[in-house]
Scaffold this motif. Structure first.
Motif, PDB file in Angstrom:
ATOM      1  N   TRP A  56     -48.281 -10.947   3.569  1.00 17.57           N
ATOM      2  CA  TRP A  56     -47.522 -11.270   4.880  1.00 17.57           C
ATOM      3  C   TRP A  56     -46.883  -9.690   5.033  1.00 17.57           C
ATOM      4  CZ3 TRP A  56     -45.867 -15.252   6.982  1.00 17.57           C
ATOM      5  CH2 TRP A  56     -46.392 -16.768   5.446  1.00 17.57           C
ATOM      6  N   SER A  57     -46.878  -9.291   4.531  1.00 15.61           N
ATOM      7  CA  SER A  57     -46.165  -7.615   5.049  1.00 15.61           C
ATOM      8  C   SER A  57     -47.476  -6.779   6.078  1.00 15.61           C
ATOM      9  CB  SER A  57     -46.104  -6.692   3.732  1.00 15.61           C
ATOM     10  OG  SER A  57     -47.488  -6.137   3.620  1.00 15.61           O
ATOM     11  N   ALA A  58     -49.269  -7.307   5.780  1.00 11.70           N
ATOM     12  CA  ALA A  58     -49.767  -7.168   6.855  1.00 11.70           C
ATOM     13  C   ALA A  58     -49.925  -8.066   7.721  1.00 11.70           C
ATOM     14  CB  ALA A  58     -51.347  -6.934   6.214  1.00 11.70           C
ATOM     15  N   LEU A  59     -49.419  -9.627   8.106  1.00  9.01           N
ATOM     16  CA  LEU A  59     -49.316 -10.641   8.751  1.00  9.01           C
ATOM     17  C   LEU A  59     -48.338  -9.958  10.387  1.00  9.01           C
ATOM     18  CD1 LEU A  59     -50.687 -12.479  10.073  1.00  9.01           C
ATOM     19  CD2 LEU A  59     -48.790 -14.067   8.784  1.00  9.01           C
ATOM     20  N   CYS A  60     -47.558  -9.595   9.234  1.00  3.20           N
ATOM     21  CA  CYS A  60     -46.052  -8.895   9.810  1.00  3.20           C
ATOM     22  C   CYS A  60     -45.867  -7.737  10.634  1.00  3.20           C
ATOM     23  CB  CYS A  60     -44.738  -9.585   8.957  1.00  3.20           C
ATOM     24  SG  CYS A  60     -43.659 -10.739   8.451  1.00  3.20           S
ATOM     25  N   GLY A  61     -46.665  -7.147   9.640  1.00  6.03           N
ATOM     26  CA  GLY A  61     -47.374  -5.328  10.682  1.00  6.03           C
ATOM     27  C   GLY A  61     -47.975  -5.639  11.767  1.00  6.03           C
ATOM     28  N   LEU A  62     -48.923  -6.150  12.001  1.00  6.91           N
ATOM     29  CA  LEU A  62     -49.659  -5.844  13.249  1.00  6.91           C
ATOM     30  C   LEU A  62     -49.084  -7.193  13.952  1.00  6.91           C
ATOM     31  CD1 LEU A  62     -52.304  -5.873  14.483  1.00  6.91           C
ATOM     32  CD2 LEU A  62     -53.174  -8.517  13.039  1.00  6.91           C
ATOM     33  N   THR A  63     -48.141  -7.904  13.998  1.00  2.00           N
ATOM     34  CA  THR A  63     -47.427  -8.955  14.531  1.00  2.00           C
ATOM     35  C   THR A  63     -46.602  -8.073  15.161  1.00  2.00           C
ATOM     36  OG1 THR A  63     -47.618 -10.844  13.240  1.00  2.00           O
ATOM     37  CG2 THR A  63     -45.349 -11.084  15.282  1.00  2.00           C
ATOM     38  N   GLY A  64     -45.394  -7.280  13.992  1.00  5.34           N
ATOM     39  CA  GLY A  64     -44.583  -6.342  15.037  1.00  5.34           C
ATOM     40  C   GLY A  64     -44.911  -5.119  15.766  1.00  5.34           C
ATOM     41  N   ALA A  65     -45.883  -4.607  15.594  1.00  7.16           N
ATOM     42  CA  ALA A  65     -46.893  -3.576  16.009  1.00  7.16           C
ATOM     43  C   ALA A  65     -48.214  -4.521  18.084  1.00  7.16           C
ATOM     44  CB  ALA A  65     -48.086  -2.856  15.351  1.00  7.16           C
ATOM     45  N   LEU A  66     -47.798  -5.099  18.025  1.00  6.83           N
ATOM     46  CA  LEU A  66     -48.307  -6.447  18.531  1.00  6.83           C
ATOM     47  C   LEU A  66     -47.272  -6.823  19.341  1.00  6.83           C
ATOM     48  CD1 LEU A  66     -51.423  -8.595  18.000  1.00  6.83           C
ATOM     49  CD2 LEU A  66     -51.212  -6.178  19.305  1.00  6.83           C
ATOM     50  N   CYS A  67     -46.034  -6.738  19.128  1.00  4.52           N
ATOM     51  CA  CYS A  67     -44.653  -6.942  20.158  1.00  4.52           C
ATOM     52  C   CYS A  67     -43.872  -5.701  20.221  1.00  4.52           C
ATOM     53  CB  CYS A  67     -43.790  -7.573  19.102  1.00  4.52           C
ATOM     54  SG  CYS A  67     -44.475  -9.723  18.925  1.00  4.52           S
ATOM     55  N   LEU A  68     -44.468  -5.202  19.512  1.00  5.66           N
ATOM     56  CA  LEU A  68     -43.963  -3.436  20.056  1.00  5.66           C
ATOM     57  C   LEU A  68     -44.560  -3.175  21.354  1.00  5.66           C
ATOM     58  CD1 LEU A  68     -42.219  -1.840  16.767  1.00  5.66           C
ATOM     59  CD2 LEU A  68     -41.128  -2.700  18.823  1.00  5.66           C
ATOM     60  N   HIS A  69     -45.562  -3.307  21.139  1.00  2.00           N
ATOM     61  CA  HIS A  69     -46.433  -2.716  21.652  1.00  2.00           C
ATOM     62  C   HIS A  69     -46.851  -2.810  23.455  1.00  2.00           C
ATOM     63  CE1 HIS A  69     -50.301  -0.766  24.490  1.00  2.00           C
ATOM     64  NE2 HIS A  69     -50.702  -2.075  24.246  1.00  2.00           N
ATOM     65  N   PHE A  70     -46.517  -4.349  23.392  1.00  2.00           N
ATOM     66  CA  PHE A  70     -46.647  -5.250  25.083  1.00  2.00           C
ATOM     67  C   PHE A  70     -45.096  -5.183  26.040  1.00  2.00           C
ATOM     68  CE2 PHE A  70     -49.919  -7.349  22.758  1.00  2.00           C
ATOM     69  CZ  PHE A  70     -50.897  -7.191  24.072  1.00  2.00           C
ATOM     70  N   GLY A  71     -43.439  -5.262  24.640  1.00  2.00           N
ATOM     71  CA  GLY A  71     -42.631  -5.107  24.852  1.00  2.00           C
ATOM     72  C   GLY A  71     -42.354  -3.958  25.885  1.00  2.00           C
ATOM     73  N   ILE A  72     -43.080  -2.386  24.951  1.00  2.00           N
ATOM     74  CA  ILE A  72     -42.734  -1.552  26.462  1.00  2.00           C
ATOM     75  C   ILE A  72     -43.405  -1.156  26.797  1.00  2.00           C
ATOM     76  CG2 ILE A  72     -42.997   0.996  25.318  1.00  2.00           C
ATOM     77  CD1 ILE A  72     -42.786   0.586  22.642  1.00  2.00           C
ATOM     78  N   SER A  73     -44.699  -1.463  27.295  1.00  2.00           N
ATOM     79  CA  SER A  73     -45.580  -1.912  28.230  1.00  2.00           C
ATOM     80  C   SER A  73     -44.947  -3.214  29.323  1.00  2.00           C
ATOM     81  CB  SER A  73     -47.029  -2.217  28.147  1.00  2.00           C
ATOM     82  OG  SER A  73     -47.520  -1.592  27.448  1.00  2.00           O
ATOM     83  N   LEU A  74     -44.576  -3.743  28.881  1.00  2.00           N
ATOM     84  CA  LEU A  74     -43.459  -4.559  29.751  1.00  2.00           C
ATOM     85  C   LEU A  74     -42.570  -4.616  30.786  1.00  2.00           C
ATOM     86  CD1 LEU A  74     -44.298  -8.413  28.817  1.00  2.00           C
ATOM     87  CD2 LEU A  74     -45.471  -7.372  30.872  1.00  2.00           C
TER      88      LEU A  74
END
Length: 99
Positions: free
Chosen positions: A59-77
C-alpha cells in the motif's frame, strides 16, 4: 414564444462589479486540475507515510507512486497555465500598445 438571441444583454448594459458576462465563455475559467492534483498528491504522500508506519509495503508503494504522479502532473499543469496567462497578458498589452 420569444425568439432566442445570442446576446442576452445589450451592449450598453453594465454588469455589477464581480459579475461575469455570459459572453465571456470559457475565458473566465481558471486552472483547477493543477491545484486539485497537487492536493491529491500531498494527501497521497501522507497516506504513503501512514501505510509505511503500519508496515504495509504494498500500500505504501502504491500510494507513493500515485502521489508522485499526482504531484508531477499537478505541477506541470500549474506551470503550463501560468505560462499561458503570462503569454496572453503579453500579447494583450502588445496589442493595446501599452508597452
Amino acid at each position: 414564444m420569444l425568439p432566442v438571441t445570442p446576446y442576452a444583454f445589450p451592449a450598453a448594459h453594465k454588469l455589477p462589479d464581480g459579475a461575469r458576462n455570459p459572453r465571456d465563455g470559457a475565458r473566465g475559467i481558471r486552472n483547477l486540475p493543477g491545484p486539485i492534483l497537487l492536493a491529491a498528491g500531498i494527501v497521497s504522500i501522507a497516506l504513503t507515510l501512514t501505510a509505511a508506519g503500519y508496515g504495509e509495503l504494498l500500500w505504501s508503494a502504491l500510494c507513493g507512486l500515485t502521489g508522485a504522479l499526482c504531484l508531477h502532473f499537478g505541477i506541470s499543469l500549474t506551470v503550463v497555465e501560468q505560462r499561458r496567462i503570462k503569454a496572453a497578458k503579453a500579447q494583450d498589452t502588445a496589442y493595446r500598445g501599452d508597452i
